[in-house]
Design an enzyme around this catalytic site. Structure first.
Site, PDB file in Angstrom:
ATOM      1  N   LEU A 182       0.883  -1.160   0.000  1.00  0.00           N
ATOM      2  CA  LEU A 182       0.000   0.000   0.000  1.00  0.00           C
ATOM      3  C   LEU A 182       0.920   1.208   0.000  1.00  0.00           C
ATOM      4  O   LEU A 182       1.877   1.245   0.777  1.00  0.00           O
ATOM      5  CB  LEU A 182      -0.904   0.017   1.243  1.00  0.00           C
ATOM      6  CG  LEU A 182      -2.077  -0.968   1.262  1.00  0.00           C
ATOM      7  CD1 LEU A 182      -2.744  -0.961   2.633  1.00  0.00           C
ATOM      8  CD2 LEU A 182      -3.093  -0.621   0.181  1.00  0.00           C
ATOM      9  N   ASP A 183       0.659   2.185  -0.859  1.00  0.00           N
ATOM     10  CA  ASP A 183       1.596   3.297  -0.954  1.00  0.00           C
ATOM     11  C   ASP A 183       1.556   4.176   0.297  1.00  0.00           C
ATOM     12  O   ASP A 183       0.720   4.001   1.185  1.00  0.00           O
ATOM     13  CB  ASP A 183       1.383   4.101  -2.243  1.00  0.00           C
ATOM     14  CG  ASP A 183       0.056   4.834  -2.296  1.00  0.00           C
ATOM     15  OD1 ASP A 183      -0.384   5.377  -1.263  1.00  0.00           O
ATOM     16  OD2 ASP A 183      -0.548   4.895  -3.386  1.00  0.00           O
ATOM     17  N   PHE A 184       2.468   5.111   0.372  1.00  0.00           N
ATOM     18  CA  PHE A 184       2.706   5.911   1.578  1.00  0.00           C
ATOM     19  C   PHE A 184       1.440   6.583   2.095  1.00  0.00           C
ATOM     20  O   PHE A 184       1.186   6.620   3.300  1.00  0.00           O
ATOM     21  CB  PHE A 184       3.777   6.960   1.268  1.00  0.00           C
ATOM     22  CG  PHE A 184       4.236   7.761   2.456  1.00  0.00           C
ATOM     23  CD1 PHE A 184       4.893   7.156   3.517  1.00  0.00           C
ATOM     24  CD2 PHE A 184       4.026   9.132   2.516  1.00  0.00           C
ATOM     25  CE1 PHE A 184       5.327   7.890   4.610  1.00  0.00           C
ATOM     26  CE2 PHE A 184       4.448   9.877   3.607  1.00  0.00           C
ATOM     27  CZ  PHE A 184       5.107   9.258   4.660  1.00  0.00           C
TER      28      PHE A 184
END
Length: 256
Positions: A112-114
């Site tokens: 999951l991206d930042f």
């Protein structure tokens, strides 16, 4: 793991917590792994735990110290990195776990991206990790995206038919439902089966939609439920059975 049974080299490294199965493949192919003093570049090389000496970057690798695999569901908050460690010193998903769990060498399954949040599975089960992340399995992932704008039906139909991203990737059709919010924005519930990097953010960008919040709420048969942000829990025995069944695995980890 029996001392007389052969295992694939990449699985041996993954079970020892050196890297995920894919990461182990990369280490082996880069010539960083030796078996009995000789460099091995084939991930499928067979080794016998307790007999063969395996080293990575010159350091001995011991077999898995965990008798039973562990499965953790984490509600990843935004501003957290989905990696084991971060060279920039940012908070990682492992920082949210107690020390005794970090010692089990768990790895996040997928990313999951930042700025994204939601359901993340962490485990030391290499086969489950491989099947959940390999593109050929197309395991469904359910997301909720809040966008600033009202979303026209034409844009929804583009997603449902499959679209081509600005960078050139062709996307499979996405199941999407829309609900108008009091703010005038829209809540999109989207089911993805591909592993395209930052797919939802890039889809919305190309359709002129501004994402305010992006959360994963389902992964195969697993659902986030009311698990608070930043908190974790063990999967129940029933969830583990459902997950393995959906992946074509028996409870013991073999193919069904």
């Amino acid at each position: 793991m029996s001392e007389n049974s052969e295992v694939r080299l990449n699985k041996y490294l993954a079970d020892a917590g050196i890297a995920s199965r894919r990461g182990a493949d990369a280490l082996i192919q880069a010539g960083r792994v030796k078996v009995n003093g000789a460099v091995q570049r084939e991930p499928g090389t067979r080794v016998v735990p307790g007999r063969d000496e395996v080293a990575c970057d010159g350091k001995p690798v011991r077999g898995s110290q965990s008798a039973e695999p562990v499965y953790i569901m984490l509600h990843k908050p935004a501003h957290t990195v989905t990696t084991v460690r971060d060279p920039q010193g940012r908070q990682t998903v492992l920082d949210l776990l107690p020390r005794e769990l970090r010692a089990l060498r768990l790895f996040p399954v997928g990313r999951l991206d930042f700025m994204s949040e939601g359901l993340l599975l962490l485990t030391n089960d290499g086969e489950v990790t491989l099947r959940l992340t390999h593109p050929s399995h197309e395991h469904p992932k359910l997301y909720e995206a809040v966008v600033r704008e009202a979303v026209p039906e034409d844009a929804l139909n583009v997603m449902r038919r499959g679209m081509r991203l600005e960078e050139g990737e062709t996307l499979a059709p996405v199941d999407v439902e829309a609900r108008t919010l009091r703010s005038g924005g829209t809540l999109l519930r989207m089911t993805l089966r591909q592993g395209i990097n930052r797919q939802i953010r890039r889809m919305c960008r190309d359709l002129g939609l501004t994402i305010l919040r992006l959360k994963r709420v389902g992964l195969g048969p697993l659902t986030l439920g009311d698990l608070p942000s930043g908190k974790w829990r063990h999967l129940s025995p029933g969830e583990i059975r459902s997950l393995k069944t959906s992946l074509g695995l028996t409870q013991g980890g073999g193919t069904a």
